[in-house]
Scaffold this motif. Sequence first.
Motif, PDB file in Angstrom:
ATOM      1  N   ASP A  77       0.860  -1.182   0.000  1.00  0.00           N
ATOM      2  CA  ASP A  77       0.000   0.000   0.000  1.00  0.00           C
ATOM      3  C   ASP A  77       0.899   1.235   0.000  1.00  0.00           C
ATOM      4  O   ASP A  77       1.557   1.537   0.992  1.00  0.00           O
ATOM      5  CB  ASP A  77      -0.908  -0.001   1.227  1.00  0.00           C
ATOM      6  CG  ASP A  77      -1.817   1.214   1.287  1.00  0.00           C
ATOM      7  OD1 ASP A  77      -1.835   2.019   0.323  1.00  0.00           O
ATOM      8  OD2 ASP A  77      -2.503   1.370   2.317  1.00  0.00           O
ATOM      9  N   CYS A  78       0.918   1.939  -1.107  1.00  0.00           N
ATOM     10  CA  CYS A  78       1.784   3.107  -1.289  1.00  0.00           C
ATOM     11  C   CYS A  78       0.992   4.411  -1.293  1.00  0.00           C
ATOM     12  O   CYS A  78       1.523   5.461  -1.690  1.00  0.00           O
ATOM     13  CB  CYS A  78       2.561   2.969  -2.595  1.00  0.00           C
ATOM     14  SG  CYS A  78       3.559   1.493  -2.702  1.00  0.00           S
ATOM     15  N   THR A  79      -0.243   4.357  -0.857  1.00  0.00           N
ATOM     16  CA  THR A  79      -1.146   5.502  -0.933  1.00  0.00           C
ATOM     17  C   THR A  79      -0.546   6.761  -0.313  1.00  0.00           C
ATOM     18  O   THR A  79      -0.657   7.855  -0.881  1.00  0.00           O
ATOM     19  CB  THR A  79      -2.485   5.169  -0.236  1.00  0.00           C
ATOM     20  OG1 THR A  79      -3.004   3.964  -0.785  1.00  0.00           O
ATOM     21  CG2 THR A  79      -3.482   6.293  -0.406  1.00  0.00           C
ATOM     22  N   ASP A  80       0.091   6.620   0.847  1.00  0.00           N
ATOM     23  CA  ASP A  80       0.636   7.786   1.549  1.00  0.00           C
ATOM     24  C   ASP A  80       1.822   8.419   0.827  1.00  0.00           C
ATOM     25  O   ASP A  80       2.250   9.518   1.190  1.00  0.00           O
ATOM     26  CB  ASP A  80       1.070   7.411   2.967  1.00  0.00           C
ATOM     27  CG  ASP A  80      -0.104   7.084   3.865  1.00  0.00           C
ATOM     28  OD1 ASP A  80      -1.250   7.463   3.526  1.00  0.00           O
ATOM     29  OD2 ASP A  80       0.113   6.441   4.911  1.00  0.00           O
ATOM     30  N   PHE A  81       2.351   7.745  -0.169  1.00  0.00           N
ATOM     31  CA  PHE A  81       3.563   8.212  -0.841  1.00  0.00           C
ATOM     32  C   PHE A  81       3.345   8.494  -2.325  1.00  0.00           C
ATOM     33  O   PHE A  81       4.299   8.605  -3.096  1.00  0.00           O
ATOM     34  CB  PHE A  81       4.683   7.193  -0.633  1.00  0.00           C
ATOM     35  CG  PHE A  81       4.813   6.782   0.807  1.00  0.00           C
ATOM     36  CD1 PHE A  81       5.246   7.691   1.763  1.00  0.00           C
ATOM     37  CD2 PHE A  81       4.445   5.513   1.227  1.00  0.00           C
ATOM     38  CE1 PHE A  81       5.328   7.344   3.096  1.00  0.00           C
ATOM     39  CE2 PHE A  81       4.531   5.146   2.559  1.00  0.00           C
ATOM     40  CZ  PHE A  81       4.971   6.066   3.496  1.00  0.00           C
ATOM     41  N   ASP A  83       2.661  11.064  -4.002  1.00  0.00           N
ATOM     42  CA  ASP A  83       3.209  12.288  -4.599  1.00  0.00           C
ATOM     43  C   ASP A  83       4.740  12.304  -4.649  1.00  0.00           C
ATOM     44  O   ASP A  83       5.329  13.234  -5.188  1.00  0.00           O
ATOM     45  CB  ASP A  83       2.687  13.525  -3.874  1.00  0.00           C
ATOM     46  CG  ASP A  83       2.949  13.512  -2.386  1.00  0.00           C
ATOM     47  OD1 ASP A  83       3.347  12.451  -1.847  1.00  0.00           O
ATOM     48  OD2 ASP A  83       2.748  14.553  -1.741  1.00  0.00           O
ATOM     49  N   LYS A 114       7.317  14.292   4.608  1.00  0.00           N
ATOM     50  CA  LYS A 114       6.862  13.204   3.736  1.00  0.00           C
ATOM     51  C   LYS A 114       7.959  12.147   3.580  1.00  0.00           C
ATOM     52  O   LYS A 114       7.703  10.947   3.708  1.00  0.00           O
ATOM     53  CB  LYS A 114       6.470  13.755   2.358  1.00  0.00           C
ATOM     54  CG  LYS A 114       6.021  12.720   1.359  1.00  0.00           C
ATOM     55  CD  LYS A 114       4.758  11.999   1.753  1.00  0.00           C
ATOM     56  CE  LYS A 114       3.578  12.920   1.620  1.00  0.00           C
ATOM     57  NZ  LYS A 114       2.287  12.215   1.776  1.00  0.00           N
ATOM     58  N   GLY A 117       8.535  10.324   6.789  1.00  0.00           N
ATOM     59  CA  GLY A 117       7.463   9.354   6.981  1.00  0.00           C
ATOM     60  C   GLY A 117       7.700   8.078   6.196  1.00  0.00           C
ATOM     61  O   GLY A 117       7.406   6.970   6.673  1.00  0.00           O
ATOM     62  N   LEU A 118       8.243   8.217   4.990  1.00  0.00           N
ATOM     63  CA  LEU A 118       8.578   7.038   4.192  1.00  0.00           C
ATOM     64  C   LEU A 118       9.661   6.221   4.883  1.00  0.00           C
ATOM     65  O   LEU A 118       9.547   4.995   5.003  1.00  0.00           O
ATOM     66  CB  LEU A 118       9.044   7.448   2.791  1.00  0.00           C
ATOM     67  CG  LEU A 118       9.618   6.320   1.920  1.00  0.00           C
ATOM     68  CD1 LEU A 118       8.571   5.250   1.631  1.00  0.00           C
ATOM     69  CD2 LEU A 118      10.182   6.902   0.630  1.00  0.00           C
ATOM     70  N   HIS A 121       8.205   4.406   7.732  1.00  0.00           N
ATOM     71  CA  HIS A 121       7.368   3.293   7.263  1.00  0.00           C
ATOM     72  C   HIS A 121       8.236   2.086   6.905  1.00  0.00           C
ATOM     73  O   HIS A 121       7.912   0.952   7.274  1.00  0.00           O
ATOM     74  CB  HIS A 121       6.535   3.730   6.065  1.00  0.00           C
ATOM     75  CG  HIS A 121       5.684   2.630   5.530  1.00  0.00           C
ATOM     76  ND1 HIS A 121       4.480   2.279   6.091  1.00  0.00           N
ATOM     77  CD2 HIS A 121       5.877   1.770   4.488  1.00  0.00           C
ATOM     78  CE1 HIS A 121       3.963   1.270   5.427  1.00  0.00           C
ATOM     79  NE2 HIS A 121       4.799   0.941   4.442  1.00  0.00           N
TER      80      HIS A 121
END
Length: 127
Positions: A77-81, A83, A114, A117-118, A121
């Motif tokens: 799930d890469c939704t948060d990344f 952009d 951002k 956060g990656l 994660h």
Amino acid sequence: MSDIDHARQMLAIARRDLKALGGMLDADIFAYEIFGFHAQQTAEKALKAWISALGASYGFTHDLGLLLDTLKSLGADCTDFADLPDLTIFAVHFRYDDAGDDCGFPERDEVFEKVAGLVAHVEQVLG
């Protein structure tokens, strides 16, 4: 070297890049294209660590979109990344061109958060 060992090695490099990026938040000292390059590099290494942690490989690329596509194909799930591919342009193009302070990219703090956060994660993925 095992996939997990390689993932840990790439994540260690991403952490070093992130630390450098944190030192580049001052626009009076570091041009945005230099900051952007290190943001892209941090994200690239973290994404490659994530791919390796999932037991897959990646080709020679600086394209964050391709790396995210690889992760998606692995079920991540890469939704948060989503952009992050916007940073790909800093891998080569803006290293040899002046992006300018008003280059239309997000504020440094936003980019830093951002990318941090990656990294966090991927640390969780690796356990």
